[in-house]
Enzyme design. Structure first.
Site, PDB file in Angstrom:
ATOM      1  N   TYR A   3       0.995  -1.250  -0.228  1.00 55.99           N
ATOM      2  CA  TYR A   3       0.047   0.031  -0.070  1.00 55.99           C
ATOM      3  C   TYR A   3       0.899   0.984   0.081  1.00 55.99           C
ATOM      4  O   TYR A   3       0.332   2.436  -0.445  1.00 55.99           O
ATOM      5  CB  TYR A   3      -1.076  -0.124   1.214  1.00 55.99           C
ATOM      6  CG  TYR A   3      -2.295  -0.691   1.060  1.00 55.99           C
ATOM      7  CD1 TYR A   3      -2.256  -1.975   0.727  1.00 55.99           C
ATOM      8  CD2 TYR A   3      -3.501   0.098   1.208  1.00 55.99           C
ATOM      9  CE1 TYR A   3      -3.494  -2.609   0.422  1.00 55.99           C
ATOM     10  CE2 TYR A   3      -4.594  -0.470   1.230  1.00 55.99           C
ATOM     11  CZ  TYR A   3      -4.655  -1.813   0.799  1.00 55.99           C
ATOM     12  OH  TYR A   3      -5.944  -2.404   0.595  1.00 55.99           O
ATOM     13  N   LYS A  51       3.107 -15.444   1.799  1.00 54.97           N
ATOM     14  CA  LYS A  51       3.337 -16.230   0.576  1.00 54.97           C
ATOM     15  C   LYS A  51       4.806 -16.334   0.272  1.00 54.97           C
ATOM     16  O   LYS A  51       5.460 -16.003  -0.395  1.00 54.97           O
ATOM     17  CB  LYS A  51       2.570 -15.319  -0.683  1.00 54.97           C
ATOM     18  CG  LYS A  51       2.676 -16.012  -1.752  1.00 54.97           C
ATOM     19  CD  LYS A  51       1.543 -17.051  -2.171  1.00 54.97           C
ATOM     20  CE  LYS A  51       1.416 -17.818  -3.528  1.00 54.97           C
ATOM     21  NZ  LYS A  51       0.860 -18.823  -3.663  1.00 54.97           N
ATOM     22  N   ASP A  90      -2.995 -18.167  -0.044  1.00 55.50           N
ATOM     23  CA  ASP A  90      -4.240 -18.899  -1.045  1.00 55.50           C
ATOM     24  C   ASP A  90      -4.849 -19.688  -0.331  1.00 55.50           C
ATOM     25  O   ASP A  90      -6.312 -19.950  -0.245  1.00 55.50           O
ATOM     26  CB  ASP A  90      -3.635 -19.556  -2.314  1.00 55.50           C
ATOM     27  CG  ASP A  90      -2.199 -20.129  -2.193  1.00 55.50           C
ATOM     28  OD1 ASP A  90      -1.582 -20.312  -1.338  1.00 55.50           O
ATOM     29  OD2 ASP A  90      -1.865 -20.913  -3.085  1.00 55.50           O
ATOM     30  N   ASP A 111      -6.536  -6.957   3.764  1.00 52.66           N
ATOM     31  CA  ASP A 111      -7.591  -6.083   3.075  1.00 52.66           C
ATOM     32  C   ASP A 111      -8.733  -7.464   2.501  1.00 52.66           C
ATOM     33  O   ASP A 111      -9.605  -7.287   2.954  1.00 52.66           O
ATOM     34  CB  ASP A 111      -6.981  -5.431   2.207  1.00 52.66           C
ATOM     35  CG  ASP A 111      -7.940  -4.706   1.262  1.00 52.66           C
ATOM     36  OD1 ASP A 111      -8.990  -4.170   2.165  1.00 52.66           O
ATOM     37  OD2 ASP A 111      -7.996  -4.646   0.262  1.00 52.66           O
ATOM     38  N   ASP A 120     -12.403  -8.995   4.372  1.00 51.20           N
ATOM     39  CA  ASP A 120     -13.679  -8.843   3.364  1.00 51.20           C
ATOM     40  C   ASP A 120     -14.124 -10.458   3.297  1.00 51.20           C
ATOM     41  O   ASP A 120     -15.562 -10.409   3.510  1.00 51.20           O
ATOM     42  CB  ASP A 120     -13.666  -8.369   1.896  1.00 51.20           C
ATOM     43  CG  ASP A 120     -13.848  -6.867   2.022  1.00 51.20           C
ATOM     44  OD1 ASP A 120     -13.495  -6.108   2.799  1.00 51.20           O
ATOM     45  OD2 ASP A 120     -14.165  -6.345   0.880  1.00 51.20           O
TER      46      ASP A 120
HETATM   47  C1  IPM Z   1     -10.434  -1.182   3.922  1.00 51.38           C
HETATM   48  C2  IPM Z   1     -10.674  -0.489   2.668  1.00 51.38           C
HETATM   49  C3  IPM Z   1      -9.435   0.495   2.597  1.00 51.38           C
HETATM   50  C4  IPM Z   1      -8.206  -0.445   2.126  1.00 51.38           C
HETATM   51  C5  IPM Z   1      -9.744   1.362   1.262  1.00 51.38           C
HETATM   52  C6  IPM Z   1     -11.011   2.120   1.394  1.00 51.38           C
HETATM   53  C7  IPM Z   1      -8.500   2.133   0.858  1.00 51.38           C
HETATM   54  O1  IPM Z   1     -10.661  -1.434   1.622  1.00 51.38           O
HETATM   55  O2  IPM Z   1     -10.043  -0.323   5.045  1.00 51.38           O
HETATM   56  O3  IPM Z   1     -10.227  -2.340   4.092  1.00 51.38           O
HETATM   57  O4  IPM Z   1      -7.864  -0.973   1.271  1.00 51.38           O
HETATM   58  O5  IPM Z   1      -7.391  -0.574   3.298  1.00 51.38           O
HETATM   59 MG    MG Z   2     -10.788  -3.367   2.298  1.00 46.82          MG
END
Ligand code: IPM
Ligand code: MG
Length: 358
Positions: free
Chosen positions: A141, A192, A224, A248, A252
């Site tokens: 990042y 990884k 993975d 990240d 999710d």
């Molecule tokens: C998160 C979001 C952020 C990230 C974005 C909005 C920059 O997806 O906090 O997970 O990628 O960290």
């Molecule tokens: Mg995110």
């Protein structure tokens, strides 16, 4: 002593869900004597629209001077054509970097009332309680060099750099082990290392840090496989330790185990426990302004703030219990609604949580 909270609603559903979190904080003040001073600031697209900057100077100063930051969400299609350097997401990344919030805590818990709302079978997710510890201020990042350049033959080339120093790995590993000590004492470090040297170093340093936490059981998994195991048998995990990008993605994925991304709070902490608190979901532009967004992730982010930065564990439990109670009462926003439950809007959910604060 009165604690100052920087409140940054941001974009999309951000202002709606933050409004409900504010109700909860006000109720804690009025009814239970919590001393808070709330000050609002602009971030993300809202910051860009007002000041041409997703992280206006005044907002950064406010966040720096506050004891904690509560953030809604940033981003939306309106700002997508902008150059990356001034996109709403830069506001969020800037706050993380400037405040040195390297430790991102993303719990994924399945509420018994919602086990049937997950797309996975109930027995796979019932009772799930995972804590993802994501490194937040390093890795791909922020790594340099980055960008898009034009090669001598006229073709464009894009690049980003995955980079971690030993100390960056060490401090996030320590956070993961310390948190595991308060949980089930198991850490699975995700990398990884079979392909990427940087994550091979990650693994080595995690193993070194583990020596200081002999009670914790440490395992390693390639990312993975971890993505697969999360949907195959998620209950095998206690604490998952990951770099910025893997965290990240995996967070999710983990959120979906719980029924809805609208349920999950997060904390981003610096070395001294100061933090920024936000739901892990985005600004959901598709439902913004409709009053249907789920405010629970933001309300639970307030609970994390009470626990991790403000030292108010009892207040945190009070908020978490109120959320549990409204779910028991059968109240559901659209994202967690199932047949036979009572569908409510954002403000109704917030009001119900406030009423349930005991
Ligand atoms: C998160 C979001 C952020 C990230 C974005 C909005 C920059 O997806 O906090 O997970 O990628 O960290
Ligand atoms: Mg995110």
């Amino acid at each position: 002593m009165t604690k100052k909270i920087a409140v940054l609603p941001g974009d999309g559903i951000g202002p709606e869900i933050v409004a409900e979190a504010i109700k909860v904080m006000m109720a804690l003040q009025e009814r239970f004597g919590l001393a808070l001073e709330l000050e609002q600031g602009l971030v993300g697209g809202a910051g860009y629209d007002a000041h041409g900057d997703p992280l206006p100077e005044a907002t950064l100063a406010l966040a720096k001077s506050a004891d904690a930051v509560l953030l809604g969400a940033v981003g939306g299609p309106k700002w997508e054509p902008l150059p990356i350097a001034v996109r709403p997401e830069k506001g969020l990344l800037g706050l993380r970097k400037h405040l040195e919030l390297f430790a991102n805590l993303r719990p994924a818990q399945v509420y018994p009332q919602l086990a049937a709302a997950s797309t996975l079978r109930e027995e796979v997710v019932a009772g799930l309680d995972i804590m993802i510890i994501r490194e937040l201020t390093g890795g791909i990042y922020f790594g340099q060099p980055r960008g898009v350049t034009t090669l001598p033959n006229g073709e464009r080339q894009g690049s980003n750099t995955l980079v971690y120093s030993e100390s960056e790995i060490r401090r996030i590993a320590r956070v993961a082990f310390a948190i595991a000590m308060k949980r089930n004492q198991r850490v699975c470090s995700i990398d990884k290392a079979n392909v990427l040297e940087c994550t091979e170093l990650w693994r080595e340093v995690v193993v070194e840090e583990h020596r200081h936490f002999p009670e914790v059981e440490l395992s390693h998994m390639y990312v993975d496989n971890a993505a697969m195991q999360l949907v195959r048998n998620p209950k095998q995990f206690d604490v998952m330790l990951t770099d910025n990008m893997f965290g990240d993605i995996l967070s999710d994925e983990a959120s979906m185990l719980t029924g809805s991304i609208g349920m999950l709070p997060s904390a981003s902490l610096d070395a001294n426990g100061k933090g920024m608190y936000e739901p892990i979901h985005g600004s959901a532009p598709d439902i913004a302004g409709q009053g249907v967004a789920n405010p629970i992730a933001t309300v639970l982010s307030v609970a994390m703030m009470l626990r991790y930065t403000l030292g108010e564990a009892a207040m945190a439990e009070r908020v978490e219990a109120a959320v549990f109670k409204v779910l028991d009462q059968g109240l559901r926003t659209a994202d967690i609604w199932t047949e036979g439950t009572n569908r409510v809007g954002t403000a109704q959910m917030g009001d119900a949580i406030v009423a349930a604060l005991a």
